[in-house]
Enzyme design. Structure first.
Site, mmCIF file in Angstrom:
data_model
loop_
_atom_site.group_PDB
_atom_site.id
_atom_site.type_symbol
_atom_site.label_atom_id
_atom_site.label_comp_id
_atom_site.label_asym_id
_atom_site.label_seq_id
_atom_site.Cartn_x
_atom_site.Cartn_y
_atom_site.Cartn_z
ATOM 1 N N PHE A 1 45.117 130.617 -0.682
ATOM 2 C CA PHE A 1 46.049 129.742 0.023
ATOM 3 C C PHE A 1 45.968 128.331 -0.526
ATOM 4 O O PHE A 1 44.879 127.815 -0.796
ATOM 5 C CB PHE A 1 45.714 129.682 1.523
ATOM 6 N N ASP A 2 47.124 127.706 -0.674
ATOM 7 C CA ASP A 2 47.157 126.261 -0.832
ATOM 8 C C ASP A 2 46.811 125.655 0.524
ATOM 9 O O ASP A 2 46.912 126.323 1.552
ATOM 10 C CB ASP A 2 48.556 125.834 -1.286
ATOM 11 N N LYS A 3 46.405 124.387 0.540
ATOM 12 C CA LYS A 3 46.042 123.767 1.817
ATOM 13 C C LYS A 3 47.228 123.052 2.466
ATOM 14 O O LYS A 3 47.737 123.469 3.504
ATOM 15 C CB LYS A 3 44.892 122.759 1.634
#
Length: 663
Positions: free
Chosen positions: A353-355
Site C-alpha cells: 500500500f501507498d500511505k
C-alpha cells in the site's frame, strides 16, 4: 456459437442474440417451434397407426428447419471466418442422422441444441444487461440554465461550462461540480457507496474551472448518481460521452474480451482437442473392418461421438464466469479490467500500500496538543488559530480547522503582520507581543531564544511517534507543542483484517514519508511492515522483490504510484471516480475512496476463481464420461441431453456471481 463478426474472438464468444422476424427472441421461438413439430411428428408416429407415412416425416423435417436455422446460419458465418466450431459439428451429426433415416434423433439433436443455446443466451443476457444498465443510468435530458430561462436539452448536447439544474430525487445528467445548493447524493451507481454523500458548492468556481482535479470530493458530481432532497446547480466539466459513468461502462464492456489465464488454457486445449475428435469420428467409420457391425451403425456411433466430444461447456465455462464477476464488481463500485485481473486478484498472497491518500486521509490532523510553561490548551490553541488562519499553508489550515473544533465557542483574538519563514514557520503580532509558530529548528538561531526543556522533550517524544510538530511561542513563553499527522482512514484497520482473513498473508506499506511516520501509521492499521523514505524507484524495486516470492498487488492512487502498480501482479487504484488517469492505468479501480471495497473485490475474485474451476471440471468431466459412453453405444439423444445440460449448468453456475454478497 461464436460471433463471426470478429474472427479473433470467434473461438470464445457465445453470442446468440440473433435478430429475426420475432426480434431478439427469434432463436428461442424457433427452438420452441422445433420442439413442437418434433413432438407432433413423434405423436403421429407412435399414436396414429393409420396416418400417412409422410406426416411424421413432415413434422421431423419442420423440426429440422426451425432447430437448425440459426445453427446453420452460424456455421456458415464461421466458415466464412475460416473457423470450424461446435455448431458445425452438430450439423454434421444431424445430417448424418438424416442420411441414416434417423430423422427423429436428428430433430431431437437440433431441438435440444437450439433450445440449449437459446436458454444459454437468455442467461448470459442477464450478465450483459447488468453491464448495459450502467450506460443507461444517466437521464436522456437535462435542464440547462440559459440566462434566466430553463431549457430542456438532450444530454448529448450538453457542453463543458453549461450549468444544469438538478431537482430533488432526479438523476444527475453529467459530471461536474456544484456551484449552488447543498444535498446528499446517492453515488452507489458509480462508486458503490451504500450511504448518500453530503455535497456542497465549491468555494470558488473560477479556481475550480482552472484545476478540476483539485476539486474536493464533497463538491464533485457524477452522471447517473441520484440527488437527494436539495435542488442543485452543477457546472458541467465533461461531455456525456466522456463522463465517468460512460468510461466505466466502456471499460467494463471491453473487459469481456480480456482473456484470463484459464481461458487461454482452454483455448489451447480446444485447438488440440477438436481435431482429435474429428480424427476419432473418422476412425470410427472404419469400425466394420474390425468388429461385426454395419457401416450405418458405425456412422451413427461416429455422429454420437461428435456430439459427446464437442467442448461447448468448456468454451463457455470461463467467459460466463468472467462476465458475471466483472458485472457484479461494477455494480459494487469496482472496475475490474478483464479476466486476467479477475483471476489474478484471487491468487494474491501479498499486498503493498501507498500511505498518503490510500491508508490515510491525505490531510494532516491535529493529534496532540501539549501545553508547557504554565499555559493551558485553550490559550495554546487560541494563539495558534489566530495566527495560522492568516496563512494558506496546508498545515496551517489543518490547525485552524481542528483547533476551532476543539475550542468550541471560545473567542479567538485577532492577529496581524504575518510573515513566512520559508521551510521553518511563521511570525505574527498578537496585541503588542510577537508570536512564533514553526519547527523546533527555527528556535535558538538568528537571535531567537532556544526552546524550553519541556518543549524540547515534547518535540522529541512526538517525533519518535511519527508526528509532524510545531512549537507555539508568545513573547518569551513557549505555550506548547502541537503534534500533527495524516491520520488513518476510517475502516482501514477493519479492511486489512478482512483481507488477512481472505488469505492475504503479507501486507506492507511503501511510502516516501519519514520512516517514523510510516511506522506509526503501519502500527495503527495493523500492517506487517512499513517502509519509509522510499523514492519512486525504491517502490518499484520493493514490488519486484516481492513478486519473485508471491503474487502481489500494489494499492495506490493510480497516478504517483503508476510505476509500482505496473510492476505488481495487479495494480489497484483508490478513488478512481473522476480520475481518467487512474481508470486507464490500473488493473482494478475502486471508484469510491474507501478501502472497505478492497475485501469485497478480493472475495469476489476468489469466488470467481472457484466457480471457474468448478465449470472447467464439470465441462471436462462430462466429455470424459460421454466420449467412451458413445463409443460403447450411447445414442445421440442422451448424449445431446447431457451435452446441453452441462452447458446450461456452467452458465447458471457462473450467474451465481451476480448475487455475490460481501460477507
Amino acid at each position: 456459437m461464436a460471433d463471426p463478426k470478429d474472427s479473433a474472438t470467434a473461438s470464445s464468444n457465445h453470442d446468440h442474440s440473433h435478430g429475426g422476424i420475432f426480434g431478439e427472441r427469434s432463436e428461442l421461438i424457433f427452438a420452441i417451434l422445433s420442439g413442437a413439430f418434433l413432438a407432433a411428428g413423434f405423436a403421429v408416429d407412435i399414436l396414429a397407426e393409420n396416418a400417412a407415412e409422410w406426416l411424421p416425416l413432415a413434422g421431423y423435417l419442420a423440426a429440422y428447419f426451425f432447430g437448425g436455422f440459426y445453427t446453420l446460419k452460424e456455421a456458415i458465418d464461421n466458415a466464412r471466418a475460416r473457423t470450424f466450431k461446435i455448431d458445425s459439428l452438430m450439423l454434421v451429426a444431424a445430417t448424418g442422422a438424416a442420411i441414416l433415416g434417423e430423422f427423429a434423433e436428428g430433430a431431437l439433436l437440433l431441438f435440444l441444441f437450439s433450445i440449449g443455446h437459446a436458454l444459454e443466451n437468455f442467461a448470459m443476457g442477464r450478465a450483459k444487461r447488468a453491464i448495459d444498465a450502467l450506460a443507461e443510468l444517466a437521464p436522456d435530458t437535462a435542464t440547462v440554465l440559459r440566462g434566466d430561462a430553463q431549457v430542456t436539452v438532450p444530454v448529448e448536447e450538453l457542453k463543458v461550462g453549461d450549468t444544469v439544474l438538478v431537482r430533488p430525487n432526479e438523476r444527475l445528467p453529467a459530471d461536474g461540480f456544484i456551484v449552488v445548493g447543498e444535498s446528499a447524493i446517492n453515488q452507489a451507481p458509480v462508486t458503490g457507496e451504500s450511504i448518500p454523500v453530503d455535497k456542497r458548492p465549491v468555494p470558488d468556481a473560477a479556481i475550480a474551472r482552472q484545476s478540476i482535479a483539485a476539486i474536493s470530493s464533497s463538491s464533485r458530481a457524477f452522471a447517473g448518481t441520484i440527488n437527494g432532497s436539495g435542488a442543485l446547480r452543477i457546472e458541467v466539466t465533461k461531455k456525456a460521452n466522456d463522463s465517468t459513468l460512460s468510461k466505466v461502462a466502456e471499460l467494463v464492456a471491453a473487459a469481456e474480451t480480456e482473456r484470463s489465464p484459464t481461458q487461454r488454457m482452454t483455448d489451447k486445449f480446444e485447438r488440440i482437442f477438436v481435431p482429435l475428435v474429428l480424427a476419432l469420428a473418422v476412425l470410427l467409420l472404419f469400425a466394420p473392418l474390425v468388429i461385426d457391425e454395419t457401416f450405418g451403425e458405425s456412422f451413427y456411433r461416429s455422429m454420437a461421438v461428435l456430439v459427446a466430444a464437442s467442448p461447448c461447456a468448456l468454451a463457455i465455462a470461463t467467459p460466463s464466469a468472467v462476465l458475471s464477476g466483472v458485472a457484479r464488481a461494477a455494480r459494487g463500485g469496482v472496475l475490474i479490467k478483464g479476466g486476467a485481473a479477475l483471476e489474478d486478484l484471487g491468487t494474491l498472497k501479498a499486498m503493498a500500500f501507498d500511505k498518503t491518500g490510500t491508508l490515510t486521509e491525505g490531510e494532516p490532523r491535529v493529534t496532540e496538543v501539549i501545553p508547557t510553561d504554565g499555559a493551558d490548551e485553550t490559550e495554546l490553541l487560541s494563539v495558534a488559530v489566530a495566527v495560522e488562519r492568516l496563512s494558506d499553508h496546508p498545515l496551517a489550515q489543518a490547525v485552524v480547522r481542528d483547533g476551532v473544533d476543539r475550542l468550541g465557542d471560545t473567542d479567538i483574538p485577532e492577529a496581524s503582520d504575518l510573515k513566512s519563514l520559508t521551510g521553518r514557520g511563521v511570525t505574527a503580532r498578537l496585541g503588542d507581543e510577537a508570536v512564533w509558530i514553526g519547527k523546533a529548528e527555527m528556535f535558538g538561531v538568528d537571535g531567537t531564544a532556544p526552546l524550553s526543556d519541556a518543549s524540547a522533550e515534547a518535540i522529541s517524544a512526538l517525533r519518535q511517534q511519527g508526528r509532524t510538530t510545531m512549537v507555539v511561542r508568545r513573547g518569551q513563553r513557549d505555550l506548547g507543542v502541537i503534534g500533527m499527522m495524516d491520520t488513518a482512514r476510517e475502516g482501514a484497520r477493519e479492511a486489512l483484517a478482512e483481507l488477512r482473513a481472505l488469505g492475504i498473508e503479507r501486507m506492507l506499506m511503501i511510502s516516501g514519508d519519514h520512516a517514523n511516520v510510516a511506522a506509526a501509521i503501519g502500527k495503527e492499521v495493523g500492517l506487517d511492515e512499513a517502509r519509509g523514505d522510499l523514492m519512486p524507484q525504491d517502490k518499484v524495486d520493493t514490488i519486484d522483490a516481492l513478486s519473485r516470492k508471491a503474487k502481489v498487488a500494489m494499492v495506490g492512487d493510480g497516478v504517483n504510484d503508476a510505476p509500482a502498480m505496473a510492476k505488481a501482479t495487479v495494480g489497484i487504484a483508490m478513488g478512481a471516480a473522476g480520475s481518467d488517469v487512474a481508470l486507464e492505468t490500473a488493473d482494478v479501480a475502486l471508484m469510491a475512496d474507501d478501502l472497505r471495497h478492497l475485501p469485497f473485490v478480493v472475495g469476489l475474485s476468489r469466488k470467481s476463481r472457484s466457480i471457474i474451476r468448478q465449470n472447467v471440471y464439470v465441462s471436462l468431466g462430462v466429455v470424459a464420461i460421454l466420449v467412451p459412453a458413445t463409443i460403447l453405444g450411447l445414442g445421440i439423444g442422451p448424449a445431446v441431453i447431457m451435452h446441453e445440460g452441462s452447458t446450461l449448468l456452467v452458465v447458471f453456475n457462473a450467474l451465481r456471481l451476480l448475487g455475490y454478497r460481501d460477507v
